[in-house]
Enzyme design. Structure first.
Site, PDB file in Angstrom:
ATOM      1  N   ASP A 290       0.875  -1.161   0.000  1.00 33.15           N
ATOM      2  CA  ASP A 290       0.000   0.000   0.000  1.00 33.15           C
ATOM      3  C   ASP A 290       0.922   1.224   0.000  1.00 33.15           C
ATOM      4  O   ASP A 290       2.144   1.094   0.027  1.00 33.15           O
ATOM      5  CB  ASP A 290      -0.943  -0.010   1.218  1.00 33.15           C
ATOM      6  CG  ASP A 290      -2.158   0.897   0.988  1.00 33.15           C
ATOM      7  OD1 ASP A 290      -2.081   1.795   0.121  1.00 33.15           O
ATOM      8  OD2 ASP A 290      -3.180   0.714   1.674  1.00 33.15           O
TER       9      ASP A 290
HETATM   10  C1  BGC Z   1      -4.894   3.416   0.166  1.00 34.11           C
HETATM   11  C2  BGC Z   1      -5.039   2.503  -1.022  1.00 34.11           C
HETATM   12  C3  BGC Z   1      -4.944   3.307  -2.287  1.00 34.11           C
HETATM   13  C4  BGC Z   1      -3.614   4.063  -2.301  1.00 34.11           C
HETATM   14  C5  BGC Z   1      -3.400   4.899  -3.547  1.00 34.11           C
HETATM   15  C6  BGC Z   1      -3.654   4.282   0.073  1.00 34.11           C
HETATM   16  O1  BGC Z   1      -3.639   5.248   1.067  1.00 34.11           O
HETATM   17  O2  BGC Z   1      -4.862   2.665   1.362  1.00 34.11           O
HETATM   18  O3  BGC Z   1      -6.265   1.824  -0.959  1.00 34.11           O
HETATM   19  O4  BGC Z   1      -5.054   2.475  -3.414  1.00 34.11           O
HETATM   20  O5  BGC Z   1      -3.577   4.923  -1.176  1.00 34.11           O
HETATM   21  O6  BGC Z   1      -4.232   5.981  -3.594  1.00 34.11           O
END
Ligand code: BGC
Length: 781
Positions: A290
């Site tokens: 993530d």
């Molecule tokens: C989130 C993800 C997301 C990523 C990109 C993160 O903070 O947990 O679900 O895909 O950001 O935006």
């Protein structure tokens, strides 16, 4: 094709060349200049290309290729760093020397999240804001979810995006998790089926998906929490949907979650990413972190099976190189990780030379968004058949959210759609007349409050709402007048203006005093006039309803279902769409009715003491009556169930087939979501009262029409996870099949017998908790 790719590469790579100067010094990107380095021409060339890659090139590919954000990291820029497609969440690093293009990754759970406008460019880049997964799950319609996936993929393709960062498929085990709307359900089977359809819908069109957040990421209170869960609950509840989707849909990518599982960061967990994901399930894609900005141990991540570190920092590439040079990391691990990534890269639209049209079919897709929104709405109450309404009525709308339209979540769900159609507009489109005076009063009231320091709209950021929640207007007088002048009162209730960076609070579950007063005033006034009152729950998740539901005639759970909110609400209120949505999560009477109200969310660690008794598994086993149960939802027609039976005279062999006939016995056409639960015998392992094992939605049945349904239940689906054997075991005994309209409204039963215990599948003994803890058991109620 080859020629086209070459031309495109230069276009695609110019962005990454630009980027490389921002991100990585060129010596890191380019290796020894061979005269004729092999080129990534397709799958067959992967081995040769990997052999030709320098250590620095491998390290570059395994780290996202975004702008360096070390110093400037703040809430607003997270997720907006891609340079190839402005506003996309990220992209990978290109290695031009070897013909490896940069691929683009974009959120998210409600459609394509990119910027709507670009510098020095007059064009707009809007995307359709589809319903979020919690709404999609409420449709119980796998074909429709596939269609939403397909429509999303056309927009991804139009905008030159290779990989969607969705669907999220964590289990909604805790009511207050601030990201529940991004997930389908509290039930793993429904989650697995829906995610499978969405993934197939996108990937059948040649664009990738990323199932996330892997795994046991069930709160937003603390991203760094250590989720302590039994192996059985992991396998049966928290991993089950992922397993189904990996096996049935073969997603291109998976995103590791931020949290720890049983003491190890998910992204560093070899148990999770190799033993379970790859060895047990046969995952063929690549795993990315993530957006954690390099806070974990890179060597451990690489060894565990995390291929791509997102969004990417220079220091991470350097750390990979150092780890190999220091002997901490074997370069063969990098080869494996690079090979897996290239295996996906060669399938992407960018690699195949597709050019973005930047012309998505927004009008066509709006129709799908509208249908999915209406089909996901759940009719919770309909006294005296108040609904549907004639569309020539005069309507008085109450509640501030009618004006500050709530169509869906923040963060990765912030889709820039061409419009967000509110409830007043939707009702007017359908032919209703609005009580304009009342509407104007609300507008003035909101304007005045927003002009004060307390309620002023903030510039906003990625995580938090820009709009502090408003108290409701005192409508005692207005309601009395409105009840005289209009035919029906509609109250729009919202819980919050959408968060992302935090959990919801109990104030989002219980109504505030001003909302309670509003309901009371509207109810009294309209009832005095003998006119109906309808509540619309424009919410992300369950709301307390029991204390006030008797004051209104009908309750429609509209959710926050994307850009077509207003039209979809009108479709259901008028009966243009006969509601067929059913809850994919339990609505408790009180927060205290959950098993975790005393313990959630924990500090540093959170123990999943309820174990396998998540959601309705808890309510049904421990006799805790919910306000509305899992699977519940009303229709404007009635259905009768008949002929529930199983084949083979009830003796199980490999699988068993369940039959049921559903008839529309009401007056209007409609569809019914039919649910098949199983009550399994306790053996060595105790079992919940019932578990969803199959479901189907009838086609639209005209009054008097019937449909025969058939469901296959196989051994794996019915098995429980035996921790001692590390195996899925189907225990012997009598199984009761309960076919129902909800988890409480069982319409017919049948039974079958399993004669001997069957070891259905042995798997790796992985992710054992590091501590002992008490687990909820029905034998110590
Ligand atoms: C989130 C993800 C997301 C990523 C990109 C993160 O903070 O947990 O679900 O895909 O950001 O935006």
């Amino acid at each position: 094709m080859q020629k086209k790719w070459k031309v495109l590469t230069s276009v695609a790579l110019s962005g990454s060349l630009m980027m490389s100067s921002l991100l990585i010094d060129t010596s890191l990107v380019y290796g020894q200049e061979d005269e004729n380095p092999p080129q990534l021409t397709g799958e067959k060339a992967i081995n040769e290309v990997v052999n030709a890659m320098t250590l620095k090139e491998k390290a570059a590919l395994l780290v996202g290729g975004n702008k360096e954000v070390l110093e400037e990291i703040d809430n607003e820029i997270i997720g907006n760093q891609a340079t190839r497609v402005p506003g996309a969440a990220g992209q990978t690093q290109a290695i031009p020397r070897l013909g490896i293009p940069s691929i683009v990754l974009a959120d998210g759970p409600m459609g394509v999240r990119i910027n709507a406008t670009r510098e020095n460019d007059e064009n707009t880049y809007y995307a359709t804001k589809f319903p979020s997964p919690n709404v999609l799950a409420s449709t119980w319609d796998t074909d429709l979810v596939y269609e939403v996936g397909e429509a999303t993929s056309h927009e991804l393709e139009a905008y030159g995006i290779d990989l969607l960062l969705a669907p999220g498929m964590n289990i909604q085990s805790y009511l207050l998790n601030g990201r529940n709307y991004e997930y389908f359900s509290e039930d793993p089977y429904l989650t697995g089926k829906m995610a499978t359809e969405l993934v197939n819908g996108v990937e059948d069109q040649g664009i990738g998906t990323t199932i996330k957040h892997f795994a046991a990421y069930n709160q937003r209170n603390d991203n760094n929490i250590d989720s302590i869960v039994s192996q059985r609950a992991l396998r049966e509840i928290y991993l089950k949907g992922f397993e189904m989707t990996v096996k049935e849909a073969d997603p291109w990518a998976i995103m590791d979650s931020y949290n720890k599982i049983n003491g190890t960061w998910a992204t560093e967990s070899e148990d999770l990413l190799t033993s379970i994901l790859r060895e047990d399930w046969g995952f063929n894609g690549f795993a990315m972190t993530d957006w954690e900005f390099g806070s974990r141990d890179i060597a451990k991540q690489m060894i565990a099976g995390t291929n791509l570190l997102m969004p990417g920092r220079t220091s991470q590439s350097e750390a990979i190189v150092d780890a190999v040079n220091d002997g901490e990391l074997n370069e063969e691990i990098l080869d494996r990780n690079v090979t897996e990534m290239l295996g996906i890269i060669v399938q992407t639209p960018t690699f195949l030379g597709e050019e973005p049209s930047n012309d998505p079919k927004l009008e066509e897709n709006a129709k799908i968004a509208r249908q999915a929104a209406a089909d996901g709405m759940v009719l919770l109450q309909n006294e005296e058949e108040t609904l549907p309404l004639q569309s020539d009525l005069k309507v008085s709308l109450f509640g501030t959210p009618q004006i500050e339209t709530m169509t869906g979540g923040r963060g990765s769900a912030l889709v820039r759609s061409p419009y967000q159609l509110g409830i007043p507009e939707g009702l007017q489109n359908a032919g209703f007349t609005l009580n304009q005076d009342l509407y104007d009063k609300y507008e003035n009231y909101i304007d005045e409050l927003r002009a004060t320091d307390e309620y002023e709209q903030t510039p906003g950021n990625f995580f938090e709402s820009t709009l502090p929640t408003l108290p409701e207007m005192d409508v005692e007088e207005e309601a009395a007048l409105a009840a005289k002048e209009s035919d029906v009162g509609i109250i729009v209730l919202s819980s919050e203006y959408g968060s992302y960076g935090n959990d919801r609070s109990l104030e989002d579950f219980y109504l505030s005093e001003s909302k309670e007063d509003m309901i009371k005033n509207v109810s009294e006034a309209f009832r005095n006039e003998g006119k109906p009152v309808i509540a619309i729950l424009n919410v992300e998740g369950p709301l307390e309803v029991e204390s006030w539901s008797d004051q209104v005639d009908s309750i429609l759970l509209s959710w926050q279902p994307g850009q077509e909110l207003g039209n979809a609400v009108a479709d259901v209120l008028t009966g243009k769409v006969n509601p067929s949505g059913k809850l994919a999560q339990t609505f408790p009477v009180d927060y205290e009715d959950t098993s975790y109200s005393e313990t959630y969310p924990g500090v540093d660690q959170y123990i999943y003491e309820e174990d396998i008794y998540v959601g309705y598994r808890y309510n049904t086993t421990f006799d805790v009556k919910p306000a509305y149960e899992f699977g519940y939802g009303l229709s404007y027609t009635k259905f009768e169930y008949d002929n529930v039976r199983v084949n083979r005279n009830g003796s199980f062999k490999d699988k068993i087939t369940v039959f049921a006939t559903v008839e529309n016995t009401g007056d209007v056409a409609g569809r019914e979501a039919v649910q098949v639960y199983v009550h399994a015998p306790d053996g060595k392992m105790e079992k919940p009262e019932l578990e969803l094992k199959a479901f189907d939605k009838t086609k639209e049945l005209r009054p008097g029409k019937k449909q025969n349904l058939k469901f296959d239940l196989d051994a794996k689906n019915l098995a429980s996870f035996d921790e001692d054997l590390s195996a899925w075991v189907l225990e012997k005994g009598e199984y009761e099949v309960r076919v129902g309209a909800s988890s409480e409204e069982i319409k017919g039963t049948a039974s079958f017998t399993v004669k001997e215990d069957v070891i259905v599948e042995e798997v790796n003994d992985a992710l054992a908790p590091q501590i002992e803890f008490d687990r909820l058991s029905k034998f110590n109620k």
